[in-house]
Design a protein around this motif. Sequence first.
Motif, PDB file in Angstrom:
ATOM      1  N   VAL A 114       4.743  -2.542   7.337  1.00  0.00           N
ATOM      2  CA  VAL A 114       6.045  -2.896   6.778  1.00  0.00           C
ATOM      3  C   VAL A 114       5.957  -2.752   5.268  1.00  0.00           C
ATOM      4  O   VAL A 114       5.081  -3.357   4.638  1.00  0.00           O
ATOM      5  CB  VAL A 114       6.431  -4.342   7.160  1.00  0.00           C
ATOM      6  CG1 VAL A 114       7.793  -4.712   6.567  1.00  0.00           C
ATOM      7  CG2 VAL A 114       6.445  -4.501   8.679  1.00  0.00           C
ATOM      8  N   VAL A 115       6.832  -1.929   4.706  1.00  0.00           N
ATOM      9  CA  VAL A 115       6.755  -1.627   3.278  1.00  0.00           C
ATOM     10  C   VAL A 115       8.124  -1.845   2.653  1.00  0.00           C
ATOM     11  O   VAL A 115       9.141  -1.426   3.203  1.00  0.00           O
ATOM     12  CB  VAL A 115       6.317  -0.154   3.072  1.00  0.00           C
ATOM     13  CG1 VAL A 115       6.290   0.203   1.583  1.00  0.00           C
ATOM     14  CG2 VAL A 115       4.958   0.098   3.704  1.00  0.00           C
ATOM     15  N   ASN A 116       8.137  -2.491   1.511  1.00  0.00           N
ATOM     16  CA  ASN A 116       9.379  -2.634   0.745  1.00  0.00           C
ATOM     17  C   ASN A 116       9.721  -1.265   0.161  1.00  0.00           C
ATOM     18  O   ASN A 116       8.944  -0.698  -0.614  1.00  0.00           O
ATOM     19  CB  ASN A 116       9.165  -3.677  -0.356  1.00  0.00           C
ATOM     20  CG  ASN A 116      10.412  -3.922  -1.183  1.00  0.00           C
ATOM     21  OD1 ASN A 116      11.111  -2.976  -1.570  1.00  0.00           O
ATOM     22  ND2 ASN A 116      10.704  -5.185  -1.481  1.00  0.00           N
ATOM     23  N   ALA A 117      10.893  -0.736   0.542  1.00  0.00           N
ATOM     24  CA  ALA A 117      11.241   0.621   0.138  1.00  0.00           C
ATOM     25  C   ALA A 117      11.363   0.758  -1.375  1.00  0.00           C
ATOM     26  O   ALA A 117      11.117   1.829  -1.930  1.00  0.00           O
ATOM     27  CB  ALA A 117      12.556   1.036   0.810  1.00  0.00           C
ATOM     28  N   GLY A 118      11.736  -0.317  -2.048  1.00  0.00           N
ATOM     29  CA  GLY A 118      11.926  -0.236  -3.491  1.00  0.00           C
ATOM     30  C   GLY A 118      10.628  -0.360  -4.270  1.00  0.00           C
ATOM     31  O   GLY A 118      10.320   0.429  -5.159  1.00  0.00           O
ATOM     32  N   THR A 119       9.811  -1.349  -3.905  1.00  0.00           N
ATOM     33  CA  THR A 119       8.578  -1.593  -4.658  1.00  0.00           C
ATOM     34  C   THR A 119       7.393  -0.805  -4.103  1.00  0.00           C
ATOM     35  O   THR A 119       6.371  -0.676  -4.775  1.00  0.00           O
ATOM     36  CB  THR A 119       8.187  -3.075  -4.606  1.00  0.00           C
ATOM     37  OG1 THR A 119       7.885  -3.420  -3.244  1.00  0.00           O
ATOM     38  CG2 THR A 119       9.318  -3.961  -5.118  1.00  0.00           C
ATOM     39  N   ARG A 120       7.541  -0.319  -2.865  1.00  0.00           N
ATOM     40  CA  ARG A 120       6.448   0.370  -2.178  1.00  0.00           C
ATOM     41  C   ARG A 120       5.223  -0.523  -2.016  1.00  0.00           C
ATOM     42  O   ARG A 120       4.079  -0.042  -1.984  1.00  0.00           O
ATOM     43  CB  ARG A 120       6.085   1.685  -2.855  1.00  0.00           C
ATOM     44  CG  ARG A 120       7.266   2.619  -2.915  1.00  0.00           C
ATOM     45  CD  ARG A 120       6.857   4.055  -2.994  1.00  0.00           C
ATOM     46  NE  ARG A 120       8.018   4.916  -3.161  1.00  0.00           N
ATOM     47  CZ  ARG A 120       8.820   5.282  -2.174  1.00  0.00           C
ATOM     48  NH1 ARG A 120       8.589   4.893  -0.950  1.00  0.00           N
ATOM     49  NH2 ARG A 120       9.853   6.055  -2.406  1.00  0.00           N
ATOM     50  N   ILE A 121       5.472  -1.809  -1.906  1.00  0.00           N
ATOM     51  CA  ILE A 121       4.399  -2.751  -1.582  1.00  0.00           C
ATOM     52  C   ILE A 121       4.582  -3.167  -0.136  1.00  0.00           C
ATOM     53  O   ILE A 121       5.702  -3.456   0.307  1.00  0.00           O
ATOM     54  CB  ILE A 121       4.447  -3.974  -2.516  1.00  0.00           C
ATOM     55  CG1 ILE A 121       4.115  -3.512  -3.940  1.00  0.00           C
ATOM     56  CG2 ILE A 121       3.477  -5.064  -2.052  1.00  0.00           C
ATOM     57  CD1 ILE A 121       4.286  -4.595  -4.980  1.00  0.00           C
ATOM     58  N   GLY A 122       3.478  -3.181   0.609  1.00  0.00           N
ATOM     59  CA  GLY A 122       3.633  -3.501   2.014  1.00  0.00           C
ATOM     60  C   GLY A 122       2.398  -4.130   2.597  1.00  0.00           C
ATOM     61  O   GLY A 122       1.443  -4.461   1.881  1.00  0.00           O
ATOM     62  N   ARG A 123       2.453  -4.329   3.879  1.00  0.00           N
ATOM     63  CA  ARG A 123       1.284  -4.795   4.597  1.00  0.00           C
ATOM     64  C   ARG A 123       1.439  -4.475   6.073  1.00  0.00           C
ATOM     65  O   ARG A 123       2.534  -4.178   6.553  1.00  0.00           O
ATOM     66  CB  ARG A 123       1.048  -6.283   4.381  1.00  0.00           C
ATOM     67  CG  ARG A 123       2.003  -7.210   5.056  1.00  0.00           C
ATOM     68  CD  ARG A 123       1.717  -8.634   4.619  1.00  0.00           C
ATOM     69  NE  ARG A 123       1.886  -9.579   5.693  1.00  0.00           N
ATOM     70  CZ  ARG A 123       2.126 -10.864   5.517  1.00  0.00           C
ATOM     71  NH1 ARG A 123       2.196 -11.353   4.293  1.00  0.00           N
ATOM     72  NH2 ARG A 123       2.267 -11.670   6.541  1.00  0.00           N
ATOM     73  N   GLN A 124       0.321  -4.501   6.759  1.00  0.00           N
ATOM     74  CA  GLN A 124       0.347  -4.307   8.198  1.00  0.00           C
ATOM     75  C   GLN A 124       0.546  -5.681   8.824  1.00  0.00           C
ATOM     76  O   GLN A 124      -0.255  -6.586   8.602  1.00  0.00           O
ATOM     77  CB  GLN A 124      -0.952  -3.669   8.679  1.00  0.00           C
ATOM     78  CG  GLN A 124      -0.897  -3.237  10.134  1.00  0.00           C
ATOM     79  CD  GLN A 124      -2.079  -2.375  10.531  1.00  0.00           C
ATOM     80  OE1 GLN A 124      -3.126  -2.384   9.878  1.00  0.00           O
ATOM     81  NE2 GLN A 124      -1.924  -1.618  11.595  1.00  0.00           N
ATOM     82  N   VAL A 125       1.611  -5.829   9.570  1.00  0.00           N
ATOM     83  CA  VAL A 125       2.012  -7.147  10.054  1.00  0.00           C
ATOM     84  C   VAL A 125       1.594  -7.305  11.512  1.00  0.00           C
ATOM     85  O   VAL A 125       2.272  -6.822  12.425  1.00  0.00           O
ATOM     86  CB  VAL A 125       3.538  -7.335   9.897  1.00  0.00           C
ATOM     87  CG1 VAL A 125       3.967  -8.718  10.375  1.00  0.00           C
ATOM     88  CG2 VAL A 125       3.943  -7.140   8.426  1.00  0.00           C
TER      89      VAL A 125
END
Lengths: 142, 96
Positions: A114-125
């Motif tokens: 799951v990745v924030n489309a704006g910040t491109r920060i994410g994690r595997q949930v």
Amino acid sequence: MTPSEPDDVHPDAAGDHVITFPDAIPGFPEAHHFVLSDLDEAGTFQLLTSVEIPGLEMVVCVPWSFFPDYAPEIDDEVQRDLRLERVEDAIVFCSVTVEPDEEALYLNLLGPFVVNAGTRIGRQVVQPDMGLQVRASVPVGS
Amino acid sequence: MLVLTRRSGESIVIGGEIVVTVLEVRSDQVRLGIDAPKSVRVHREEVVRQVEAENAAAAASARRATDLLGKRRTPPRPDQGGPVQPVRKPGHDTAG
């Protein structure tokens, strides 16, 4: 850069999308940054390529291409952690595994990225106990 | 591994903030309650191991999957700055 550069995808090239996983991904604790690039012309599959670990990459895809009813839990804590004002701001994709000699793809629905489309920060949930399969099979050709 | 013995209703505290409570004990199952800050992720261990293993499997099958599903990785686009890098393309031709 020297001719011995191992990768033919350059993580800092203009136009490539670098995704940051502050907590890395399960099994690869040093893999914090990845490039996401298109794999096929239809845009169904992408390649997630590690910046830190040469040779580490996996094919991923948007799970709803094959599982339209997929409903992963992206709870308040994940939304807060990734600063998702709306769940729709998230890019979600799942790893694709192909076993030799099999005409099937497997999607990891148990651990969507799951990745924030704006910040491109994410994690595997990692998902709670909802019966989601770590290997959900998709016949090739579907 | 630290081994503690608890009865139903008793707890342990981890790191000062995480509290694990034994809620119910049956002959073959223990029901545990976990109080932890929301930033601390709690999962069944086997599920985490499954995701770890599948990440490794997906990585191991990336070349197979790429060959099956997509065009071969393209060389750097011509509009990228800097010297053109050699690309590993065994047997590849420009028809891609």
